[in-house]
Design a protein around this motif. Structure first.
Motif, mmCIF file in Angstrom:
data_model
loop_
_atom_site.group_PDB
_atom_site.id
_atom_site.type_symbol
_atom_site.label_atom_id
_atom_site.label_comp_id
_atom_site.label_asym_id
_atom_site.label_seq_id
_atom_site.Cartn_x
_atom_site.Cartn_y
_atom_site.Cartn_z
ATOM 1 N N PRO A 1 -26.406 9.034 69.123
ATOM 2 C CA PRO A 1 -26.741 8.911 67.695
ATOM 3 C C PRO A 1 -26.215 10.075 66.860
ATOM 4 O O PRO A 1 -25.883 9.897 65.685
ATOM 5 N N ALA A 2 -26.118 11.251 67.463
ATOM 6 C CA ALA A 2 -25.606 12.406 66.723
ATOM 7 C C ALA A 2 -24.142 12.207 66.343
ATOM 8 O O ALA A 2 -23.696 12.656 65.283
ATOM 9 N N TRP B 1 -21.074 9.517 59.738
ATOM 10 C CA TRP B 1 -21.669 9.187 58.442
ATOM 11 C C TRP B 1 -21.564 10.374 57.480
ATOM 12 O O TRP B 1 -21.366 10.189 56.270
ATOM 13 N N ASN B 2 -21.692 11.560 57.997
ATOM 14 C CA ASN B 2 -21.630 12.755 57.155
ATOM 15 C C ASN B 2 -20.209 13.272 56.951
ATOM 16 O O ASN B 2 -20.003 14.254 56.239
ATOM 17 N N HIS B 3 -19.234 12.611 57.569
ATOM 18 C CA HIS B 3 -17.837 13.005 57.413
ATOM 19 C C HIS B 3 -17.323 12.496 56.061
ATOM 20 O O HIS B 3 -17.526 11.326 55.713
ATOM 21 N N PRO B 4 -16.653 13.334 55.270
ATOM 22 C CA PRO B 4 -16.241 12.923 53.922
ATOM 23 C C PRO B 4 -15.227 11.791 53.878
ATOM 24 O O PRO B 4 -15.135 11.089 52.864
ATOM 25 N N VAL B 5 -14.470 11.585 54.953
ATOM 26 C CA VAL B 5 -13.489 10.495 54.992
ATOM 27 C C VAL B 5 -14.043 9.291 55.736
ATOM 28 O O VAL B 5 -13.958 8.149 55.267
ATOM 29 N N LYS B 6 -14.644 9.517 56.897
ATOM 30 C CA LYS B 6 -15.124 8.416 57.732
ATOM 31 C C LYS B 6 -16.279 7.656 57.084
ATOM 32 O O LYS B 6 -16.505 6.477 57.399
ATOM 33 N N LEU B 7 -17.005 8.287 56.183
ATOM 34 C CA LEU B 7 -18.107 7.629 55.493
ATOM 35 C C LEU B 7 -17.662 6.327 54.846
ATOM 36 O O LEU B 7 -18.367 5.310 54.897
ATOM 37 N N LEU C 1 -24.916 -0.844 52.108
ATOM 38 C CA LEU C 1 -23.934 0.197 52.400
ATOM 39 C C LEU C 1 -23.271 0.728 51.136
ATOM 40 O O LEU C 1 -22.968 1.924 51.039
ATOM 41 N N THR C 2 -23.050 -0.140 50.149
ATOM 42 C CA THR C 2 -22.463 0.320 48.891
ATOM 43 C C THR C 2 -23.363 1.354 48.224
ATOM 44 O O THR C 2 -22.902 2.416 47.786
ATOM 45 N N VAL D 1 -22.200 5.293 47.949
ATOM 46 C CA VAL D 1 -22.091 5.909 46.620
ATOM 47 C C VAL D 1 -23.120 7.026 46.468
ATOM 48 O O VAL D 1 -22.837 8.070 45.872
ATOM 49 N N THR D 2 -24.299 6.834 47.036
ATOM 50 C CA THR D 2 -25.306 7.899 47.027
ATOM 51 C C THR D 2 -24.779 9.125 47.758
ATOM 52 O O THR D 2 -24.972 10.266 47.319
ATOM 53 N N GLY D 3 -24.099 8.874 48.892
ATOM 54 C CA GLY D 3 -23.500 9.988 49.627
ATOM 55 C C GLY D 3 -22.446 10.709 48.806
ATOM 56 O O GLY D 3 -22.332 11.936 48.866
ATOM 57 N N TRP D 4 -21.680 9.962 48.021
ATOM 58 C CA TRP D 4 -20.650 10.575 47.183
ATOM 59 C C TRP D 4 -21.235 11.479 46.098
ATOM 60 O O TRP D 4 -20.680 12.526 45.790
ATOM 61 N N ILE D 5 -22.348 11.046 45.504
ATOM 62 C CA ILE D 5 -22.890 11.789 44.355
ATOM 63 C C ILE D 5 -24.089 12.646 44.728
ATOM 64 O O ILE D 5 -24.791 13.140 43.846
ATOM 65 N N SER D 6 -24.328 12.820 46.027
ATOM 66 C CA SER D 6 -25.484 13.603 46.460
ATOM 67 C C SER D 6 -25.201 15.092 46.314
ATOM 68 O O SER D 6 -24.187 15.504 45.752
ATOM 69 N N THR D 7 -26.091 15.889 46.863
ATOM 70 C CA THR D 7 -25.998 17.338 46.674
ATOM 71 C C THR D 7 -24.855 17.978 47.445
ATOM 72 O O THR D 7 -24.433 19.080 47.111
#
Length: 321
Positions: free
Chosen positions: A70-71, A77-83, A122-123, A127-133
């Motif tokens: 799972p890690a 998921w936390n990768h800026p491209v693979k997300l 997923l959308t 998008v939340t991941g893109w505009i998050s902190t």
């Protein structure tokens, strides 16, 4: 032996779902070509069976990875491209549902509903991941970021045929809005910043997909009428196809990576769009263009299958980056 298997599973990439997108696109393009020539759908049926089998294998393998590592999934998921590649899962479901609609309508509707709901979730999450902190830099941006937007405009292609008009308009609206936003951002990145890394160069082909798929979705929502906006979408797809064709000789010289599968679905989308225009407008030119593109797509898919198999056998795919 066991350790190697575990290592391969841990590094099984989310980008592998793009192979299903490519095969689904080939299935739909073959079916469009069969209809244009008045042939039976034997070839596209074989391609559909192969696509479904591929999806089952890829999905089960990635599910096993999620359970055992799972890690590793969280890291992707936390990768800026693979997300941006996670919606390839829902897109695969939507494309297979579209391909099944005329053959197995009940199965297609169930698959479409699952894909549509997953795409919606997923959308929002992407998008939340893109505009998050967390912060992104210009180097993180690539045409792969179009994938979530493309997934949204795929929804109406089958959804409108099944009578889900309002929800289809919802996804169409999201897809078109984010296409404009991301096109602006991606062009800014390509023009004013460092070139894309070699592994991401093939994703330039994704530029073709949003207007090509948007044209197909617009036809479904617009009652099959080729109006001014439909012409704009189709010709935008042709422009990006020409733009990519100029870059293709340079891209094909690069070392193989799974990102090369980005060549498949966009070419399939513009192929299907050409056949669709030919069918509605009775255009011999667009039918001929569709045939040329279909021939190119078959060559692309065949080459990708061979090169992927070689890379897997050589142990070059399931490796940490």
């Amino acid at each position: 032996m066991s350790e190697q298997t575990h290592s391969a599973l841990e590094h099984f990439p989310i980008t592998f779902f793009t192979t299903v997108m490519g095969m689904s696109g080939l299935t739909l393009a073959l079916h469009a070509g069969e209809r244009a020539l008045g042939l039976t759908d034997v070839t596209s049926s074989v391609a559909l069976a192969a696509t479904v089998a591929l999806f089952v294998v890829v999905a089960l393998t990635y599910a096993a990875k999620a359970l055992r590592y799972p890690a590793a999934v969280a890291a992707e998921w936390n990768h800026p491209v693979k997300l941006a590649f996670f919606p390839a899962v829902s897109i695969s479901l939507l494309l297979m549902a579209t391909a099944m609609l005329g053959r197995f309508p009940g199965v297609a509707q169930g698959m479409w509903l699952v894909g549509m709901l997953l795409q919606g979730v997923l959308t929002v999450l992407v998008v939340t991941g893109w505009i998050s902190t967390r912060s992104f830099v210009h180097g993180h941006l690539s045409p792969a970021w179009f994938i979530p937007a493309v997934g949204n405009v795929i929804v109406p292609i089958a959804g409108a045929q099944m009578g889900y008009i309002e929800i289809s308009w919802y996804f169409m609206s999201i897809g078109l809005i984010f296409w404009v936003v991301l096109l602006t951002l991606v062009m800014n990145r390509l023009i004013f910043h460092d070139p894309l890394p070699e592994r991401l160069q093939p994703t330039l082909v994704i530029l073709i997909a949003p207007p090509a798929v948007g044209f197909l979705a617009w036809l479904r929502l617009n009652g099959g009428v080729i109006d001014s906006f439909a012409h704009i979408l189709l010709n935008a797809a042709y422009f990006f196809t020409l733009l990519v064709a100029v870059q293709l000789p340079r891209i094909l010289k690069l070392p193989f990576a799974m990102s090369f599968w980005a060549l498949s679905f966009p070419v399939a989308a513009v192929t299907i769009a050409s056949f669709a225009h030919a069918g509605v407008a009775q255009s011999g030119f667009h039918q001929m263009l569709g045939m040329v593109l279909l021939a190119g797509l078959i060559v692309i898919i065949a080459a990708l299958i061979v090169r992927t198999a070689r890379a897997v056998i050589a142990g070059a795919v399931f490796q940490p980056e």
